[in-house]
Design an enzyme around this catalytic site. Structure first.
Site, PDB file in Angstrom:
ATOM      1  N   GLY A   1    -115.527 119.810 -12.499  1.00 22.58           N
ATOM      2  CA  GLY A   1    -114.583 120.793 -11.949  1.00 22.58           C
ATOM      3  C   GLY A   1    -114.389 121.967 -12.900  1.00 22.58           C
ATOM      4  N   HIS A   2    -115.481 122.386 -13.571  1.00 21.70           N
ATOM      5  CA  HIS A   2    -115.359 123.423 -14.613  1.00 21.70           C
ATOM      6  C   HIS A   2    -115.024 124.814 -14.064  1.00 21.70           C
ATOM      7  CE1 HIS A   2    -119.309 124.353 -13.089  1.00 21.70           C
ATOM      8  NE2 HIS A   2    -119.276 125.486 -13.762  1.00 21.70           N
TER       9      HIS A   2
ATOM     10  N   SER B   1    -101.124 113.952 -11.663  1.00 15.62           N
ATOM     11  CA  SER B   1    -100.222 115.068 -11.410  1.00 15.62           C
ATOM     12  C   SER B   1     -98.786 114.540 -11.430  1.00 15.62           C
ATOM     13  CB  SER B   1    -100.533 115.629 -10.027  1.00 15.62           C
ATOM     14  OG  SER B   1     -99.434 116.346  -9.518  1.00 15.62           O
ATOM     15  N   SER B   2     -97.826 115.443 -11.710  1.00 18.45           N
ATOM     16  CA  SER B   2     -96.428 114.992 -11.723  1.00 18.45           C
ATOM     17  C   SER B   2     -95.943 114.633 -10.322  1.00 18.45           C
ATOM     18  CB  SER B   2     -95.524 116.064 -12.342  1.00 18.45           C
ATOM     19  OG  SER B   2     -95.587 117.257 -11.597  1.00 18.45           O
TER      20      SER B   2
ATOM     21  N   TYR C   1    -101.950 114.242  -1.362  1.00 21.14           N
ATOM     22  CA  TYR C   1    -102.533 114.507  -2.675  1.00 21.14           C
ATOM     23  C   TYR C   1    -102.069 113.422  -3.660  1.00 21.14           C
ATOM     24  CZ  TYR C   1    -103.377 117.078  -7.033  1.00 21.14           C
ATOM     25  OH  TYR C   1    -103.798 117.459  -8.283  1.00 21.14           O
TER      26      TYR C   1
END
Ligand code: GDP
Length: 340
Positions: A33-34, A129-130, A158
């Site tokens: 995912g650069h 992720s939070s 997600y």
């Protein structure tokens, strides 16, 4: 011991199981995912390390396809894999494209993590992720809050996929001893973000809207919801630095939060963005758009006990991000609006 005595555990955090210091020197590091905001920041940060960077374009390798990812990993055998690839978007994009957010993120985790293990990767870092924490988790949110309550509905798709990825890492560690670690970044912003008023996250969306409102002489900046929810914002260059710190100093099954420990109300954020952009009009709150979770501030005890803290102040980070936005995104757009 009397029955009335409740014994509470003292707070401590293991500094790493197998490797107190994982050296990147001479290692090949694959940033999956650069081309995204986080991936680009990682490439910038890792260029200062004595490692060899590996990247692959989306057109060459679809990170959702297990067989293709397996073949690529077998051919390149990276020592380290950082999973920064994800389908991401703001509160509206999440709510309106649930299949993409759930299926794509599940597919990426399920393709990349097993392939890295099979190819003999020494260490893998997966980004959660939070938003994986329960909607009503006590603030600040500690890593122990994971799976203790219902998710915020607007980004549950997600969140569920990211929880599965985090658990897959834990499962690989438990079953195969694979050194897979997980980091939970708070809300991110910075260069390379999605400056899309509809589909982006709040910070880049408001920046783009304020810029356009100023350029077009529109009197009002539209902010969604009530402006009362609170969010914590971390500059993506701080995140990249924190991830490299974690990679080299931590090995263990527990996820590690990465944030600033400080949050602000969306209304305050809107003011800060207007000031930076120089928009002097009014702010209007749109009640038909969701607020999402009321508060999302991470407990950063673990990261601090590993010796790391962020450096970029929010006002400075917003100014720097706005300069990037003007040079890389708005310039082309503004040329189509000669009145600005
Ligand atoms: P979240 O942290 O997952 O809720 O993601 P967002 O960054 O999309 O939204 C954060 C908060 O900002 C929510 O309370 C939104 O309602 C609020 N917000 C206000 N204006 C906007 C906007 O223009 N775009 C987005 N995405 N959110 C906004």
């Amino acid at each position: 011991m009397p029955d009335t005595l409740t014994v509470v555990e003292r707070r401590s955090f293991p500094r790493g199981g197998t490797a107190d210091r994982f050296d990147l020197a001479g290692r090949s590091v694959f940033v999956a995912g650069h081309a995204g905001m986080v991936g680009r920041a990682l490439v910038r940060r890792l260029s200062a390390e004595p490692c060899r960077l590996l990247t692959v374009d989306r057109g060459t390798l679809d990170l959702r396809r297990p067989d293709a990812v397996r073949a690529w990993m077998d051919a390149h055998r990276p020592d380290v894999v950082i999973v920064a690839a994800a389908r991401v978007g703001g509160i509206l994009a999440n709510a309106t494209e649930p299949v993409d957010f759930l299926a794509d993120n599940l597919a990426i985790a399920n393709a990349v993590i097993p392939a890295a293990h099979a190819a003999g990767t020494r260490k893998l870092l997966y980004l959660g992720s939070s938003c994986i924490y329960p909607r009503d988790a006590p603030q600040p949110i500690s890593e122990a809050a994971l799976l203790t309550g219902p998710l915020e509905p607007t980004n549950q798709w997600y969140a569920l996929a990211k929880i599965a990825g985090v658990k897959l890492c834990e499962a690989y560690r438990r079953q195969f001893g694979f050194d897979a670690i997980t980091a939970m970044p708070t809300n991110l912003y910075g260069p390379g973000d999605r400056f899309d008023p509809e589909r982006g996250h709040v910070l880049p969306a408001l920046m783009a809207k304020a810029h356009r409102a100023k350029r077009d002489g529109t009197g009002c900046l539209e902010v969604w919801g009530t402006g009362t929810p609170r969010r914590e914002f971390l500059h993506v260059d701080d995140l990249a630095d924190g991830l490299v710190h974690l990679l080299t100093r931590y090995s263990g099954p527990e996820p590690v939060n990465i944030g600033t420990g400080t949050d602000i109300a969306i209304a305050e954020l809107a003011e800060l963005i207007c000031e930076t952009v120089g928009f002097r009009g009014r702010i209007g709150y749109r009640s038909d758009r969701p607020d999402g979770t009321p508060r999302k501030r991470l407990d950063t005890f673990r990261m601090r006990s590993l010796g790391w803290q962020p450096r970029i102040d929010l006002a400075d980070g917003i100014a720097q991000t706005y300069a990037w936005y003007r040079d890389h995104v708005a310039m082309d757009e503004d040329s189509l609006h000669p009145t600005g």
